[in-house]
Design a protein around this motif. Structure first.
Motif, mmCIF file in Angstrom:
data_model
loop_
_atom_site.group_PDB
_atom_site.id
_atom_site.type_symbol
_atom_site.label_atom_id
_atom_site.label_comp_id
_atom_site.label_asym_id
_atom_site.label_seq_id
_atom_site.Cartn_x
_atom_site.Cartn_y
_atom_site.Cartn_z
ATOM 1 N N VAL A 105 0.409 -1.331 -0.451
ATOM 2 C CA VAL A 105 -0.155 -0.141 -0.030
ATOM 3 C C VAL A 105 0.900 1.002 0.053
ATOM 4 C CG1 VAL A 105 -1.341 1.335 1.198
ATOM 5 C CG2 VAL A 105 -2.155 -1.532 1.057
ATOM 6 N N LYS A 106 1.854 0.833 0.969
ATOM 7 C CA LYS A 106 3.283 2.423 0.923
ATOM 8 C C LYS A 106 3.298 2.835 -0.576
ATOM 9 C CE LYS A 106 7.026 4.044 3.057
ATOM 10 N NZ LYS A 106 8.454 3.187 3.704
ATOM 11 N N GLU A 107 3.655 1.710 -1.576
ATOM 12 C CA GLU A 107 4.451 1.742 -2.626
ATOM 13 C C GLU A 107 3.269 2.115 -2.979
ATOM 14 O OE1 GLU A 107 5.982 -2.074 -3.633
ATOM 15 O OE2 GLU A 107 6.978 -2.400 -2.248
ATOM 16 N N LEU A 108 2.141 1.754 -3.466
ATOM 17 C CA LEU A 108 1.015 2.691 -3.851
ATOM 18 C C LEU A 108 0.527 4.404 -3.974
ATOM 19 C CD1 LEU A 108 -2.584 0.078 -3.793
ATOM 20 C CD2 LEU A 108 -0.656 0.614 -5.548
ATOM 21 N N GLY A 109 1.893 4.154 -2.561
ATOM 22 C CA GLY A 109 1.144 6.028 -2.443
ATOM 23 C C GLY A 109 0.357 6.888 -1.611
ATOM 24 N N LEU A 110 -0.268 5.763 -0.946
ATOM 25 C CA LEU A 110 -1.576 5.515 -0.187
ATOM 26 C C LEU A 110 -1.036 5.429 1.066
ATOM 27 C CD1 LEU A 110 -3.905 3.244 -2.025
ATOM 28 C CD2 LEU A 110 -4.285 6.263 -1.737
ATOM 29 N N PRO A 111 -1.339 6.458 2.775
ATOM 30 C CA PRO A 111 -1.562 5.760 4.251
ATOM 31 C C PRO A 111 -1.924 4.663 4.173
ATOM 32 C CG PRO A 111 -1.920 8.101 3.721
ATOM 33 C CD PRO A 111 -2.277 7.818 1.918
ATOM 34 N N LEU A 112 -2.116 3.439 4.691
ATOM 35 C CA LEU A 112 -2.986 2.405 5.449
ATOM 36 C C LEU A 112 -3.503 3.005 6.397
ATOM 37 C CD1 LEU A 112 -3.761 -0.284 4.216
ATOM 38 C CD2 LEU A 112 -2.074 -1.222 5.495
ATOM 39 N N ARG A 113 -4.684 2.625 7.191
ATOM 40 C CA ARG A 113 -5.275 2.967 8.756
ATOM 41 C C ARG A 113 -5.821 1.273 8.793
ATOM 42 N NH1 ARG A 113 -5.649 7.610 5.749
ATOM 43 N NH2 ARG A 113 -5.656 9.374 6.952
ATOM 44 N N PHE A 114 -6.050 1.590 10.230
ATOM 45 C CA PHE A 114 -5.846 0.697 10.783
ATOM 46 C C PHE A 114 -8.046 0.652 11.835
ATOM 47 C CE2 PHE A 114 -1.905 -0.186 10.295
ATOM 48 C CZ PHE A 114 -1.956 -1.907 9.240
ATOM 49 N N PRO A 115 -8.691 1.281 11.052
ATOM 50 C CA PRO A 115 -9.910 1.636 12.026
ATOM 51 C C PRO A 115 -10.292 0.997 12.924
ATOM 52 C CG PRO A 115 -10.514 1.074 9.879
ATOM 53 C CD PRO A 115 -8.784 1.351 9.979
ATOM 54 N N GLU A 116 -10.218 -1.062 13.382
ATOM 55 C CA GLU A 116 -10.551 -1.802 14.047
ATOM 56 C C GLU A 116 -9.681 -2.398 14.611
ATOM 57 O OE1 GLU A 116 -13.161 -4.293 11.636
ATOM 58 O OE2 GLU A 116 -14.462 -2.297 11.674
ATOM 59 N N GLY A 117 -7.720 -1.245 14.166
ATOM 60 C CA GLY A 117 -6.500 -2.232 15.274
ATOM 61 C C GLY A 117 -5.978 -3.590 14.025
ATOM 62 N N ALA A 118 -4.655 -3.242 13.935
ATOM 63 C CA ALA A 118 -4.137 -4.380 13.363
ATOM 64 C C ALA A 118 -5.088 -5.533 13.439
ATOM 65 C CB ALA A 118 -2.629 -3.852 12.882
ATOM 66 N N PRO A 119 -5.529 -6.186 12.467
ATOM 67 C CA PRO A 119 -5.096 -7.751 12.072
ATOM 68 C C PRO A 119 -4.342 -8.912 12.618
ATOM 69 C CG PRO A 119 -6.152 -6.601 10.487
ATOM 70 C CD PRO A 119 -5.543 -5.406 10.789
ATOM 71 N N GLY B 11 -6.429 7.550 1.442
ATOM 72 C CA GLY B 11 -5.573 6.654 1.831
ATOM 73 C C GLY B 11 -6.452 5.114 2.012
ATOM 74 N N ALA B 12 -5.748 4.112 2.195
ATOM 75 C CA ALA B 12 -7.210 2.437 2.748
ATOM 76 C C ALA B 12 -7.333 2.344 4.128
ATOM 77 C CB ALA B 12 -6.109 2.166 1.760
ATOM 78 N N GLU B 13 -8.016 1.898 4.049
ATOM 79 C CA GLU B 13 -8.080 1.263 5.369
ATOM 80 C C GLU B 13 -8.046 -0.454 5.383
ATOM 81 O OE1 GLU B 13 -11.640 4.148 7.622
ATOM 82 O OE2 GLU B 13 -12.309 1.920 6.825
ATOM 83 N N LEU B 14 -7.424 -1.118 6.081
ATOM 84 C CA LEU B 14 -6.778 -2.599 6.001
ATOM 85 C C LEU B 14 -8.417 -3.132 7.360
ATOM 86 C CD1 LEU B 14 -5.499 -5.566 5.291
ATOM 87 C CD2 LEU B 14 -4.157 -5.378 7.464
ATOM 88 N N ILE B 15 -9.286 -3.804 6.779
ATOM 89 C CA ILE B 15 -9.748 -4.243 7.706
ATOM 90 C C ILE B 15 -10.145 -6.235 7.436
ATOM 91 C CG2 ILE B 15 -11.355 -2.272 8.122
ATOM 92 C CD1 ILE B 15 -13.419 -2.920 6.119
ATOM 93 N N VAL B 16 -11.098 -6.494 8.478
ATOM 94 C CA VAL B 16 -11.259 -8.355 8.332
ATOM 95 C C VAL B 16 -12.789 -8.234 8.353
ATOM 96 C CG1 VAL B 16 -11.313 -10.740 8.990
ATOM 97 C CG2 VAL B 16 -9.138 -8.691 9.610
ATOM 98 N N ARG B 17 -13.483 -9.024 7.418
ATOM 99 C CA ARG B 17 -15.049 -9.126 6.603
ATOM 100 C C ARG B 17 -15.209 -10.763 6.652
ATOM 101 N NH1 ARG B 17 -14.862 -4.730 9.475
ATOM 102 N NH2 ARG B 17 -15.786 -2.898 9.591
ATOM 103 N N ARG B 18 -16.850 -10.455 6.629
ATOM 104 C CA ARG B 18 -16.510 -12.339 6.512
ATOM 105 C C ARG B 18 -16.898 -12.005 4.603
ATOM 106 N NH1 ARG B 18 -22.342 -15.843 7.604
ATOM 107 N NH2 ARG B 18 -22.884 -16.124 5.247
#
Length: 196
Positions: free
Chosen positions: A18-32, A56-63
């Protein structure tokens, strides 16, 4: 259709991509806490989505899959002729599997084939996130016509996005019809996969 994929990348590896894409990465629910494994329908798995109001982008875990009419899981969704103005996500995979009739007629189980990036990198599969009253947010994989690497094995394939298109897919700045298309031959390696 794809009903099994593999995800073995760590949060740090995803953060680097994600960094190589130039986007900040956020973890709105904490780093999984990601465990290397095969992902089956209804399993929770990591996805990226746009970070809402922020860049930026958010990394989340979903079903993976939501209940469709009659209760069957919606784990693949045809992209053909459709536009997706909201709910876009990117499903991160190291590879995906397709199944074919067994090469040995005495064999009862289908043959399983693993499709992966030739350089060993992450694949980005175009997906959608929806909220289902019974389960909350869940995602599905979009599908398209097969490219030359997949066509000998299946009549459809998951909608793989070239890495250069990941940001445009997430932020919705480019119409889906311009991003979702079969990749050229040689974009994927294919190998027989042993069942464990």
């Amino acid at each position: 259709m794809c009903n099994l994929y593999t995800q073995t990348s760590s949060v740090d590896a995803i953060r680097q991509v994600v960094k190589e894409l130039g986007l900040p990465l956020r973890f709105p629910e904490g780093a999984p806490n990601l465990q290397p494994r095969d992902i089956c329908i209804t399993d929770p798995a990591p996805i990226l989505r746009a970070a809402g109001d922020a860049l930026g982008a958010e990394l989340i875990v979903r079903r993976w899959s939501w209940p469709g009419p009659g209760g069957k899981p919606v784990y693949n969704y045809r992209s053909d002729g459709r536009e997706f103005g909201s709910g876009r996500c990117l499903i991160l995979a190291d590879g995906f599997y397709e199944f074919t009739a067994p090469s040995d007629p005495k064999q009862k189980r289908k043959d399983r084939w693993l499709f992966a990036d030739p350089s060993g990198g992450l694949l980005g599969i175009a997906g959608l996130v929806r909220t289902a009253p019974e389960i909350g947010e869940a995602f599905t994989m979009l599908t398209t016509e097969p490219g030359p690497d997949v066509a000998p094995y299946h009549s459809r394939q998951v909608a793989l996005l070239d890495r250069a298109a990941w940001t445009s897919w997430l932020d919705g700045s480019v119409p889906a019809r311009e991003l979702i298309r079969p990749l050229p031959g040689g974009s994927l390696t294919v190998s027989p996969s042993l069942r464990t």
